[in-house]
Design a protein around this motif. Structure first.
Motif, PDB file in Angstrom:
ATOM      1  N   GLU A  16      10.391  -4.612   2.612  1.00 49.02           N
ATOM      2  CA  GLU A  16      10.790  -5.298   1.380  1.00 49.02           C
ATOM      3  C   GLU A  16      10.303  -4.533   0.157  1.00 49.02           C
ATOM      4  O   GLU A  16      11.022  -4.404  -0.836  1.00 49.02           O
ATOM      5  N   LEU A  17       9.077  -4.058   0.243  1.00 52.65           N
ATOM      6  CA  LEU A  17       8.487  -3.303  -0.860  1.00 52.65           C
ATOM      7  C   LEU A  17       9.323  -2.071  -1.174  1.00 52.65           C
ATOM      8  O   LEU A  17       9.603  -1.782  -2.335  1.00 52.65           O
ATOM      9  N   ALA A  18       9.750  -1.352  -0.149  1.00 51.24           N
ATOM     10  CA  ALA A  18      10.537  -0.132  -0.353  1.00 51.24           C
ATOM     11  C   ALA A  18      11.855  -0.462  -1.059  1.00 51.24           C
ATOM     12  O   ALA A  18      12.275   0.264  -1.965  1.00 51.24           O
ATOM     13  N   GLY A  19      12.498  -1.552  -0.680  1.00 47.13           N
ATOM     14  CA  GLY A  19      13.751  -1.946  -1.323  1.00 47.13           C
ATOM     15  C   GLY A  19      13.552  -2.310  -2.783  1.00 47.13           C
ATOM     16  O   GLY A  19      14.322  -1.904  -3.653  1.00 47.13           O
ATOM     17  N   ARG A  31       3.975   7.473   0.661  1.00 48.47           N
ATOM     18  CA  ARG A  31       2.937   6.851   1.481  1.00 48.47           C
ATOM     19  C   ARG A  31       2.603   5.477   0.906  1.00 48.47           C
ATOM     20  O   ARG A  31       2.564   5.288  -0.306  1.00 48.47           O
ATOM     21  N   THR A  32       2.339   4.542   1.821  1.00 40.57           N
ATOM     22  CA  THR A  32       1.955   3.189   1.439  1.00 40.57           C
ATOM     23  C   THR A  32       0.703   2.814   2.220  1.00 40.57           C
ATOM     24  O   THR A  32       0.674   2.964   3.440  1.00 40.57           O
ATOM     25  N   SER A  33      -0.311   2.334   1.516  1.00 42.47           N
ATOM     26  CA  SER A  33      -1.543   1.878   2.159  1.00 42.47           C
ATOM     27  C   SER A  33      -1.833   0.461   1.705  1.00 42.47           C
ATOM     28  O   SER A  33      -1.791   0.164   0.510  1.00 42.47           O
ATOM     29  N   LEU A  34      -2.145  -0.411   2.659  1.00 48.83           N
ATOM     30  CA  LEU A  34      -2.538  -1.776   2.339  1.00 48.83           C
ATOM     31  C   LEU A  34      -4.051  -1.800   2.206  1.00 48.83           C
ATOM     32  O   LEU A  34      -4.770  -1.383   3.119  1.00 48.83           O
ATOM     33  N   CYS A  35      -4.539  -2.285   1.064  1.00 51.49           N
ATOM     34  CA  CYS A  35      -5.977  -2.314   0.793  1.00 51.49           C
ATOM     35  C   CYS A  35      -6.385  -3.706   0.324  1.00 51.49           C
ATOM     36  O   CYS A  35      -5.584  -4.426  -0.268  1.00 51.49           O
ATOM     37  N   TYR A  36      -7.639  -4.061   0.586  1.00 50.29           N
ATOM     38  CA  TYR A  36      -8.202  -5.318   0.102  1.00 50.29           C
ATOM     39  C   TYR A  36      -9.146  -4.973  -1.033  1.00 50.29           C
ATOM     40  O   TYR A  36     -10.099  -4.223  -0.850  1.00 50.29           O
ATOM     41  N   GLU A  37      -8.857  -5.500  -2.219  1.00 49.80           N
ATOM     42  CA  GLU A  37      -9.592  -5.108  -3.409  1.00 49.80           C
ATOM     43  C   GLU A  37      -9.793  -6.316  -4.324  1.00 49.80           C
ATOM     44  O   GLU A  37      -8.838  -7.007  -4.657  1.00 49.80           O
ATOM     45  N   ASP A  38     -11.028  -6.550  -4.709  1.00 48.70           N
ATOM     46  CA  ASP A  38     -11.353  -7.635  -5.651  1.00 48.70           C
ATOM     47  C   ASP A  38     -10.779  -8.982  -5.222  1.00 48.70           C
ATOM     48  O   ASP A  38     -10.248  -9.737  -6.035  1.00 48.70           O
ATOM     49  N   GLY A  39     -10.836  -9.263  -3.924  1.00 52.80           N
ATOM     50  CA  GLY A  39     -10.414 -10.571  -3.436  1.00 52.80           C
ATOM     51  C   GLY A  39      -8.947 -10.734  -3.141  1.00 52.80           C
ATOM     52  O   GLY A  39      -8.507 -11.832  -2.810  1.00 52.80           O
ATOM     53  N   HIS A  40      -8.158  -9.671  -3.259  1.00 53.41           N
ATOM     54  CA  HIS A  40      -6.735  -9.779  -2.913  1.00 53.41           C
ATOM     55  C   HIS A  40      -6.222  -8.451  -2.367  1.00 53.41           C
ATOM     56  O   HIS A  40      -6.847  -7.422  -2.520  1.00 53.41           O
ATOM     57  N   TYR A  41      -5.055  -8.525  -1.730  1.00 52.66           N
ATOM     58  CA  TYR A  41      -4.456  -7.343  -1.122  1.00 52.66           C
ATOM     59  C   TYR A  41      -3.567  -6.615  -2.120  1.00 52.66           C
ATOM     60  O   TYR A  41      -2.851  -7.241  -2.897  1.00 52.66           O
ATOM     61  N   VAL A  42      -3.635  -5.296  -2.080  1.00 53.98           N
ATOM     62  CA  VAL A  42      -2.770  -4.447  -2.903  1.00 53.98           C
ATOM     63  C   VAL A  42      -2.171  -3.361  -2.017  1.00 53.98           C
ATOM     64  O   VAL A  42      -2.742  -2.981  -0.999  1.00 53.98           O
ATOM     65  N   TYR A  43      -1.003  -2.906  -2.414  1.00 56.44           N
ATOM     66  CA  TYR A  43      -0.424  -1.710  -1.801  1.00 56.44           C
ATOM     67  C   TYR A  43      -0.709  -0.549  -2.737  1.00 56.44           C
ATOM     68  O   TYR A  43      -0.431  -0.625  -3.937  1.00 56.44           O
ATOM     69  N   ARG A  44      -1.236   0.517  -2.181  1.00 58.53           N
ATOM     70  CA  ARG A  44      -1.412   1.756  -2.927  1.00 58.53           C
ATOM     71  C   ARG A  44      -0.256   2.662  -2.537  1.00 58.53           C
ATOM     72  O   ARG A  44      -0.060   2.991  -1.367  1.00 58.53           O
ATOM     73  N   LEU A  45       0.517   3.053  -3.528  1.00 58.50           N
ATOM     74  CA  LEU A  45       1.730   3.831  -3.291  1.00 58.50           C
ATOM     75  C   LEU A  45       1.566   5.243  -3.805  1.00 58.50           C
ATOM     76  O   LEU A  45       1.019   5.456  -4.895  1.00 58.50           O
ATOM     77  N   GLN A  53       7.331  15.677  -8.654  1.00 60.77           N
ATOM     78  CA  GLN A  53       5.996  15.311  -9.138  1.00 60.77           C
ATOM     79  C   GLN A  53       5.522  14.042  -8.425  1.00 60.77           C
ATOM     80  O   GLN A  53       6.314  13.141  -8.154  1.00 60.77           O
ATOM     81  N   PHE A  54       4.219  13.976  -8.153  1.00 56.40           N
ATOM     82  CA  PHE A  54       3.641  12.827  -7.475  1.00 56.40           C
ATOM     83  C   PHE A  54       2.899  11.940  -8.462  1.00 56.40           C
ATOM     84  O   PHE A  54       2.299  12.417  -9.421  1.00 56.40           O
ATOM     85  N   SER A  55       2.951  10.644  -8.189  1.00 47.82           N
ATOM     86  CA  SER A  55       2.168   9.685  -8.971  1.00 47.82           C
ATOM     87  C   SER A  55       1.687   8.595  -8.023  1.00 47.82           C
ATOM     88  O   SER A  55       2.250   8.398  -6.943  1.00 47.82           O
ATOM     89  N   ARG A  56       0.634   7.919  -8.431  1.00 49.03           N
ATOM     90  CA  ARG A  56       0.088   6.815  -7.641  1.00 49.03           C
ATOM     91  C   ARG A  56       0.263   5.519  -8.418  1.00 49.03           C
ATOM     92  O   ARG A  56       0.090   5.494  -9.629  1.00 49.03           O
TER      93      ARG A  56
END
Length: 65
Positions: A16-19, A31-45, A53-56
């Motif tokens: 869903e995220l990719a769409g 690349r997609t990474s699921l991380c737990y940060e400050d009490g909630h989940y985030v995707y790092r893209l 060019q690359f960006s995060r």
């Protein structure tokens, strides 16, 4: 393990995220990474734009956009 967390926490799936990301970013998710940060989940893209060019970007895993 990540797929279990996505189901249990009712997060947005990577598919869903990719769409949704196609409409938000000019480029492709490399690349997609699921991380737990400050009490909630985030995707790092890691995103590669049309010029190579690359960006995060970090997006909320429950409501990314």
């Amino acid at each position: 393990l990540a797929s279990q967390i996505v189901r249990q926490e009712q997060l947005t799936s990577v598919e869903e995220l990719a769409g949704k990301a196609k409409r938000q970013f000019s480029g492709a998710i490399v690349r997609t990474s699921l991380c737990y940060e400050d009490g909630h989940y985030v995707y790092r893209l890691l995103i590669r734009d049309h010029q190579g060019q690359f960006s995060r970007k970090d997006v909320d895993a429950r409501n990314p956009f």
